[in-house]
Design an enzyme around this catalytic site. Structure first.
Site, PDB file in Angstrom:
ATOM      1  N   HIS A  83     -11.585  -6.741   8.255  1.00  0.00           N
ATOM      2  CA  HIS A  83     -11.987  -6.609   6.835  1.00  0.00           C
ATOM      3  C   HIS A  83     -13.383  -5.587   6.846  1.00  0.00           C
ATOM      4  O   HIS A  83     -14.156  -5.748   5.894  1.00  0.00           O
ATOM      5  CB  HIS A  83     -12.051  -7.687   5.486  1.00  0.00           C
ATOM      6  CG  HIS A  83     -11.283  -8.937   5.887  1.00  0.00           C
ATOM      7  ND1 HIS A  83     -10.508  -9.297   6.363  1.00  0.00           N
ATOM      8  CD2 HIS A  83     -11.184  -8.601   3.893  1.00  0.00           C
ATOM      9  CE1 HIS A  83      -9.471 -10.304   6.001  1.00  0.00           C
ATOM     10  NE2 HIS A  83      -9.811  -9.819   4.341  1.00  0.00           N
ATOM     11  N   GLU A 128       1.119  -1.017   0.330  1.00  0.00           N
ATOM     12  CA  GLU A 128       0.439   0.073  -0.062  1.00  0.00           C
ATOM     13  C   GLU A 128       0.538   1.258  -0.135  1.00  0.00           C
ATOM     14  O   GLU A 128       0.386   2.220  -0.830  1.00  0.00           O
ATOM     15  CB  GLU A 128      -1.055   0.181   1.191  1.00  0.00           C
ATOM     16  CG  GLU A 128      -2.159  -1.357   0.784  1.00  0.00           C
ATOM     17  CD  GLU A 128      -1.561  -3.085   1.485  1.00  0.00           C
ATOM     18  OE1 GLU A 128      -0.401  -2.557   1.965  1.00  0.00           O
ATOM     19  OE2 GLU A 128      -2.312  -3.760   1.050  1.00  0.00           O
TER      20      GLU A 128
END
Lengths: 434, 352
Positions: free
Chosen positions: B144, B75
């Site tokens: 998540h 990321e």
């Protein structure tokens, strides 16, 4: 339940106790210095492979030291870029100017004209010579000790000083720490105080250039200490995955403030060898040898431009001065290190080379040094007319609220109004905007 | 081939179709890839495969590998490279596969992308739209399901946008991509496929029954900084966004509350005028979001409403939020700020 901290560590019955290794530099203040373990090799000994060579076929270059200038000040070997004397004199001139600039700005900080300054003494070749091997419109993503790139690219000294003084002439509107320059016109990216962040950005810029079918490449500079940051490893991964036309320059100046290079892993391998694990071309270069710095950057630039891939270059050098004006290196390293550094002084070595080939002399050097010092001094005086830090001659205060977003949103508009009323309460209505 | 992988029509004109949010996002990207050569879509799995949620399905095939491509699982590298691309002149649209994964890229977003315009005095900008599915309600567990929007709304120089309908998702995303500031675009994944009433055991209403699912073909924009009036009412103002728009609406409908519901759409910049007008009209305010409570965006909304509408308030501003715990996988529906929690808060506000 018993407190875990009271428990004795489990060492096993007859297994040896493990021991943590905490790196320790070669010397501490007052102690002797011994650089004997550094193998600097012989100038001219390193082979110069073709620029399209696969990284796996040039592993040795990540462990050796590319050197051109020998102890006798002559240029040797296949890495000699064979620059003409005029170019060498220009290079020397830029390096001398960087040194003069650093001296004056350091003094300016001590005089209270700015808050902070960072010299690059001993590392001038890694920015000046290296950047001279790039095209002027190749994009550079420097760290904080690459003032030499701006000087080599002809950025006006007064703009640098205005930025350092955060005065009303500062193009960055007094928002950045001194020495964190930015010049789009000179393809010089805005410097960040967070370390190594510029490395994946340089790769992204290079990827964009490749996406658009452009011919410009990118180069970034990072200190050896900052190679421990995740950003650097992200950059290496992206560079290799996309074969980005980028050069990752690692300036191994041995010290990250007071932490020696061992805390970035230097005890185990070289920084150039980081390249091998990523499948990047890796070069380890004498960072105090201006010709070697130029040659390595030129090799990597040719490679990138020919779509042959990225290169990681370690410049093995020494930070002769403190980390910054806020640092005192006598507190953590031997003063003798600077004197005994085996690779000498980059400015002196280039000067001596020019003298050796009959293209320079001590008188001309002295005259050049004097001219540099005078130019910097005069420019400093000129810049001071725009103000010095903390003496009020800065950008109008409302600029504080500009450029956060392209357009001023309501909440910043409200805060700007509040700040204006604070100014009026403090100074009266005559200077709400100063 | 599923309908999601079919190339989408991108004509300037066209009729109205009922599509879900995933398809709407796909269309927005498709339209912008078509209109602007500088737009690139990048992220883990977004290329050939079309993304784990299929938001980018078919885009690589249509626009080519250098416009839509996969990235390493990194990321920091994704957002860092996007900063460099933005400085070059591209308009990257990086996808972070789940909002929970964005943290390794935070420094690049917060310290770099968001401040580049300011620190360089406009010499360089980082126009990028970081797309990321967020929120819970899918049994995603604590890695998540998070809603980290307030981390981003706290950052100077970053815009935070959250759609609640397919129509908004497409129009807002196009605005974000054309915006010259960096934007974080959080996609409420619980409503990717259709609205949601807040009851996990009740069937999801398909978009086709929902008015907001009508999405024009081709290019259109919804301005950033403008809230959407979900429904008009007199009794109570509900300030909310994302999945919770639908839950709050369902609760008010079920309870027969005459609520003025605002879907904020963008948290930064915030539509303060709409908020003020609504609260001054109703005199009561409920803030609903899924993120954890302490220092959540609801605290900001509550403070703003109190500062600006205090003399109009008939009751204290209430917040309905997630709890200050990580999202627990097996107890997801105990964590979720569902109809019971919202209903009790409404009762409390209306009682005063």
């Amino acid at each position: 339940m018993a407190d875990q901290a009271d428990k004795k560590p489990h060492t096993g019955d007859n297994r040896p106790a493990l021991a943590l290794h905490v790196p320790e530099p070669r010397s501490r203040p007052g102690g002797p210095v011994n650089f004997a373990d550094i193998d600097i090799g012989k100038a001219g000994d390193q082979p110069r492979p073709d620029e399209g060579t696969a990284p796996a076929d040039m592993k040795d270059l990540a462990y050796g030291l590319v050197r051109v200038l020998g102890d006798d000040n002559k240029a040797y070997g296949p890495w000699d870029p064979k620059l003409d004397p005029d170019t060498l004199r220009i290079m020397l001139g830029h390096m001398a100017m960087v040194r003069a600039f650093d001296e004056r700005m350091f003094r300016g900080q001590r005089q209270g004209k700015t808050s902070f300054y960072m010299k690059c003494t001993g590392e001038e070749a890694t920015s000046v010579a290296a950047s001279m091997a790039l095209a002027s419109d190749d994009m550079v993503f420097p760290s904080y000790r690459q003032q030499g790139i701006l000087i080599a690219r002809g950025y006006p000294l007064i703009e640098m000083i205005n930025q350092i003084y955060s005065n009303r002439g500062d193009k960055l509107k007094g928002r950045q720490l001194p020495i964190m320059y930015s010049s789009r016109e000179h393809s010089f990216f805005s410097i960040s105080g967070n370390l190594a962040t510029q490395t994946p950005q340089a790769v992204g810029w290079a990827m964009a250039s490749a996406i658009k079918g452009d011919s410009r490449i990118a180069a970034t500079w990072v200190g050896e200490g900052s190679t421990a940051e995740g950003d650097f490893h992200s950059a290496c991964t992206f560079a290799t995955v996309y074969n980005a036309p980028v050069i990752l320059n690692v300036i191994n100046n041995q010290w990250a403030i007071s932490s020696f290079s061992g805390f970035a892993g230097a005890e185990r391998t070289t920084f150039a060898a980081r390249a091998l694990g990523y499948g990047l071309a890796g070069l380890r270069v004498d960072g105090n040898d201006a010709l070697a710095c130029f040659a390595a950057q030129q090799w990597a630039a040719n490679r990138a431009r020919a779509n042959q891939g990225p290169t990681l270059i370690e410049y093995f050098t020494y930070r002769a001065e403190g980390h910054s004006t806020s640092d005192d290196p006598s507190g953590y390293r031997s003063a003798q290190e600077r004197e005994e550094w085996p690779l000498g002084d980059p400015v002196m070595r280039l000067k001596n080379h020019l003298i050796e080939i009959g293209e320079w002399d001590e008188d001309r050097q002295q005259a050049m040094d004097l001219k540099c010092a005078e130019e910097v001094k005069a420019t400093t005086k000129e810049a001071e007319k725009n103000g010095i830090l903390g003496h009020g001659m800065h950008h109008p205060f409302h600029t504080m609220f500009e450029d956060v977003f392209e357009e001023l949103p309501w909440h910043l508009e409200e805060q700007a109004k509040q700040a204006t009323s604070e100014r009026i309460a403090k100074f009266g209505s005559e200077r709400p905007d100063q | 081939m599923s309908t999601q992988t079919k190339p989408k029509p991108t004509g300037e004109t066209g009729g109205e179709r009922r599509i879900n949010m995933i398809e709407a996002i796909n269309e927005a990207l498709d339209v912008m890839l078509e209109r602007d050569d500088n737009v690139v879509v990048m992220g883990e799995d977004v290329g050939y495969f079309g993304g784990v949620f299929r938001c980018t399905a078919g885009l690589q095939e249509k626009h080519g590998k250098t416009r839509v491509f996969d990235t390493p699982i990194n990321e920091c590298g994704i957002i860092g490279a996007a900063v460099g691309m933005g400085a070059y002149g591209l308009r990257p649209v990086p996808e972070i596969q789940f909002a929970d994964y964005i943290y390794p890229g935070l420094d690049q977003l917060i310290s770099e992308a968001a401040r580049l315009r300011y620190r360089s005095a406009t010499e360089y900008i980082a126009p990028m739209t970081v797309r990321s599915p967020f929120g819970g309600g899918i049994f995603g567990g604590q890695t998540h399901s998070q809603s980290p929007e307030s981390i981003f709304t706290h950052v100077s120089g970053l815009k935070t946008v959250i759609p609640a309908t397919p129509y908004d998702a497409k129009g807002l995303l196009i605005s974000c991509i054309e915006d010259n500031d960096p934007v974080i675009f959080f996609e409420p994944k619980r409503i990717y496929n259709g609205p949601f009433s807040g009851y996990y055991d009740k069937p999801v209403e398909p978009w086709k029954k929902h008015e907001a699912s009508i999405v024009p073909e081709g290019y259109y924009k919804i301005p950033l900084g403008k809230a959407r009036q979900v429904r008009e009412g007199e009794e109570l103002t509900v300030l909310t966004y994302g999945t919770m728009v639908h839950v709050a609406e369902a609760v008010c409908r079920e309870k027969g509350i005459d609520a003025d519901i605002l879907d904020l759409r963008t948290l930064v910049p915030l539509d303060i005028d709409a908020i003020e007008a609504s609260v001054k009209k109703t005199g009561r305010c409920l803030v609903v979001h899924e993120a954890t409570r302490t220092s959540g965006f609801g605290a900001e909304l509550s403070a703003l409403v109190t500062e600006r509408c205090f003399y109009h308030l008939e009751a204290a501003v209430e917040r309905v939020t997630g709890f200050d715990t990580p999202y627990p996988h097996s107890l997801e529906w105990a964590y979720f700020p569902g109809p019971v929690r919202i209903g009790e808060a409404i009762d409390k506000i209306l009682k005063d």
